[in-house]
Write a protein that holds these residues in place. Structure first.
Motif, PDB file in Angstrom:
ATOM      1  N   TYR A  35       0.858  -1.186   0.000  1.00  0.00           N
ATOM      2  CA  TYR A  35       0.000   0.000   0.000  1.00  0.00           C
ATOM      3  C   TYR A  35       0.892   1.233   0.000  1.00  0.00           C
ATOM      4  CZ  TYR A  35      -3.561  -3.362   1.258  1.00  0.00           C
ATOM      5  OH  TYR A  35      -4.405  -4.449   1.266  1.00  0.00           O
ATOM      6  N   THR A  36       0.499   2.219  -0.787  1.00  0.00           N
ATOM      7  CA  THR A  36       1.333   3.408  -0.941  1.00  0.00           C
ATOM      8  C   THR A  36       0.551   4.686  -0.674  1.00  0.00           C
ATOM      9  OG1 THR A  36       0.819   3.622  -3.294  1.00  0.00           O
ATOM     10  CG2 THR A  36       2.742   2.271  -2.719  1.00  0.00           C
ATOM     11  N   LEU A  37       1.312   5.731  -0.383  1.00  0.00           N
ATOM     12  CA  LEU A  37       0.810   7.101  -0.329  1.00  0.00           C
ATOM     13  C   LEU A  37       1.619   7.915  -1.330  1.00  0.00           C
ATOM     14  CD1 LEU A  37       0.509   7.708   3.533  1.00  0.00           C
ATOM     15  CD2 LEU A  37      -1.356   7.310   1.907  1.00  0.00           C
ATOM     16  N   GLN A  38       1.137   9.077  -1.679  1.00  0.00           N
ATOM     17  CA  GLN A  38       1.860   9.930  -2.631  1.00  0.00           C
ATOM     18  C   GLN A  38       2.780  10.938  -1.937  1.00  0.00           C
ATOM     19  OE1 GLN A  38       1.821   8.955  -5.841  1.00  0.00           O
ATOM     20  NE2 GLN A  38       0.588   7.348  -4.880  1.00  0.00           N
ATOM     21  N   GLN A  39       2.879  10.818  -0.609  1.00  0.00           N
ATOM     22  CA  GLN A  39       3.766  11.676   0.175  1.00  0.00           C
ATOM     23  C   GLN A  39       4.601  10.809   1.090  1.00  0.00           C
ATOM     24  OE1 GLN A  39       4.121  14.970  -0.150  1.00  0.00           O
ATOM     25  NE2 GLN A  39       2.561  15.004  -1.749  1.00  0.00           N
ATOM     26  N   PRO A  40       5.828  11.035   1.378  1.00  0.00           N
ATOM     27  CA  PRO A  40       6.625  12.177   0.952  1.00  0.00           C
ATOM     28  C   PRO A  40       7.143  12.060  -0.488  1.00  0.00           C
ATOM     29  CG  PRO A  40       7.973  10.757   2.309  1.00  0.00           C
ATOM     30  CD  PRO A  40       6.575  10.174   2.287  1.00  0.00           C
ATOM     31  N   ASP A  41       6.988  10.914  -1.112  1.00  0.00           N
ATOM     32  CA  ASP A  41       7.401  10.700  -2.504  1.00  0.00           C
ATOM     33  C   ASP A  41       6.280   9.955  -3.211  1.00  0.00           C
ATOM     34  OD1 ASP A  41      10.350  11.531  -2.634  1.00  0.00           O
ATOM     35  OD2 ASP A  41      10.344  10.201  -0.888  1.00  0.00           O
ATOM     36  N   PRO A  42       6.259   9.987  -4.554  1.00  0.00           N
ATOM     37  CA  PRO A  42       5.221   9.236  -5.282  1.00  0.00           C
ATOM     38  C   PRO A  42       5.312   7.733  -4.982  1.00  0.00           C
ATOM     39  CG  PRO A  42       6.346  10.784  -6.737  1.00  0.00           C
ATOM     40  CD  PRO A  42       7.113  10.753  -5.436  1.00  0.00           C
ATOM     41  N   ASN A  43       4.155   7.135  -4.727  1.00  0.00           N
ATOM     42  CA  ASN A  43       4.067   5.690  -4.447  1.00  0.00           C
ATOM     43  C   ASN A  43       5.007   5.261  -3.328  1.00  0.00           C
ATOM     44  OD1 ASN A  43       2.036   5.123  -6.351  1.00  0.00           O
ATOM     45  ND2 ASN A  43       3.555   5.151  -7.982  1.00  0.00           N
ATOM     46  N   TYR A  44       5.007   6.037  -2.250  1.00  0.00           N
ATOM     47  CA  TYR A  44       5.816   5.725  -1.065  1.00  0.00           C
ATOM     48  C   TYR A  44       5.142   4.577  -0.309  1.00  0.00           C
ATOM     49  CZ  TYR A  44       8.800   6.537   2.962  1.00  0.00           C
ATOM     50  OH  TYR A  44       9.718   6.392   3.957  1.00  0.00           O
ATOM     51  N   VAL A  45       5.856   3.472  -0.134  1.00  0.00           N
ATOM     52  CA  VAL A  45       5.287   2.279   0.503  1.00  0.00           C
ATOM     53  C   VAL A  45       5.138   2.525   2.005  1.00  0.00           C
ATOM     54  CG1 VAL A  45       5.602  -0.182   0.973  1.00  0.00           C
ATOM     55  CG2 VAL A  45       6.266   0.755  -1.259  1.00  0.00           C
ATOM     56  N   VAL A  46       3.893   2.365   2.479  1.00  0.00           N
ATOM     57  CA  VAL A  46       3.626   2.589   3.902  1.00  0.00           C
ATOM     58  C   VAL A  46       3.141   1.329   4.620  1.00  0.00           C
ATOM     59  CG1 VAL A  46       3.170   5.063   3.673  1.00  0.00           C
ATOM     60  CG2 VAL A  46       1.291   3.427   3.400  1.00  0.00           C
ATOM     61  N   ASN A  47       2.783   0.296   3.844  1.00  0.00           N
ATOM     62  CA  ASN A  47       2.251  -0.918   4.456  1.00  0.00           C
ATOM     63  C   ASN A  47       2.506  -2.089   3.524  1.00  0.00           C
ATOM     64  OD1 ASN A  47       0.609  -2.883   5.684  1.00  0.00           O
ATOM     65  ND2 ASN A  47      -0.851  -1.357   6.366  1.00  0.00           N
ATOM     66  N   VAL A  48       2.992  -3.186   4.086  1.00  0.00           N
ATOM     67  CA  VAL A  48       3.288  -4.387   3.302  1.00  0.00           C
ATOM     68  C   VAL A  48       2.654  -5.593   3.982  1.00  0.00           C
ATOM     69  CG1 VAL A  48       5.143  -5.930   2.533  1.00  0.00           C
ATOM     70  CG2 VAL A  48       5.471  -3.464   2.420  1.00  0.00           C
ATOM     71  N   SER A  49       1.927  -6.371   3.211  1.00  0.00           N
ATOM     72  CA  SER A  49       1.427  -7.666   3.692  1.00  0.00           C
ATOM     73  C   SER A  49       2.358  -8.739   3.137  1.00  0.00           C
ATOM     74  CB  SER A  49      -0.004  -7.914   3.190  1.00  0.00           C
ATOM     75  OG  SER A  49      -0.883  -6.966   3.738  1.00  0.00           O
ATOM     76  N   TRP A  50       2.651  -9.730   3.973  1.00  0.00           N
ATOM     77  CA  TRP A  50       3.595 -10.764   3.570  1.00  0.00           C
ATOM     78  C   TRP A  50       3.158 -12.100   4.139  1.00  0.00           C
ATOM     79  CZ3 TRP A  50       5.696 -12.435   8.182  1.00  0.00           C
ATOM     80  CH2 TRP A  50       5.723 -11.525   9.234  1.00  0.00           C
TER      81      TRP A  50
END
Length: 103
Positions: A12-27
């Motif tokens: 899951y990404t947000l557009q801040q602080p950079d484009p497509n900044y990964v903030v959450n990973v399911s594994w």
């Protein structure tokens, strides 16, 4: 002997602080021991304040890079849980039986 693999299932990404900044990973951690297989899922959140190293653009990420971001203790704990599942498959736990009263 159990062979473990870890794979990324969602990001899951947000557009801040950079484009497509990964903030959450399911594994998912999977273990295979002969014919026995077990797995467990996990989730890791990231905060830009905790970022170590340079930002890697989303298109340049590989599964190996993202797996490297996961806390080693989380993976180790998941492997131990999966091993417990496999051990229970190999040697099922003994459960007491509800035996009819003798009278």
């Amino acid at each position: 002997m159990t062979t473990f693999t870890t794979r990324i299932t969602e990001m899951y990404t947000l557009q801040q602080p950079d484009p497509n900044y990964v903030v959450n990973v399911s594994w998912e951690v999977t273990g295979v021991d002969g014919t026995y297989t077990a797995s467990i899922g996990g989730n890791t959140r990231f905060n830009s304040a905790d970022q170590v190293g340079a930002f890697i653009p989303y298109a340049d990420l590989t599964e190996a890079i993202v797996i490297g971001w996961l806390p080693a203790q989380d993976i180790s704990n998941s492997q131990a849980c999966v091993q417990g599942q496999i051990d229970s498959l190999i040697t099922p736990p003994v459960s007491p039986a509800n035996t009819a009263l003798p009278w």
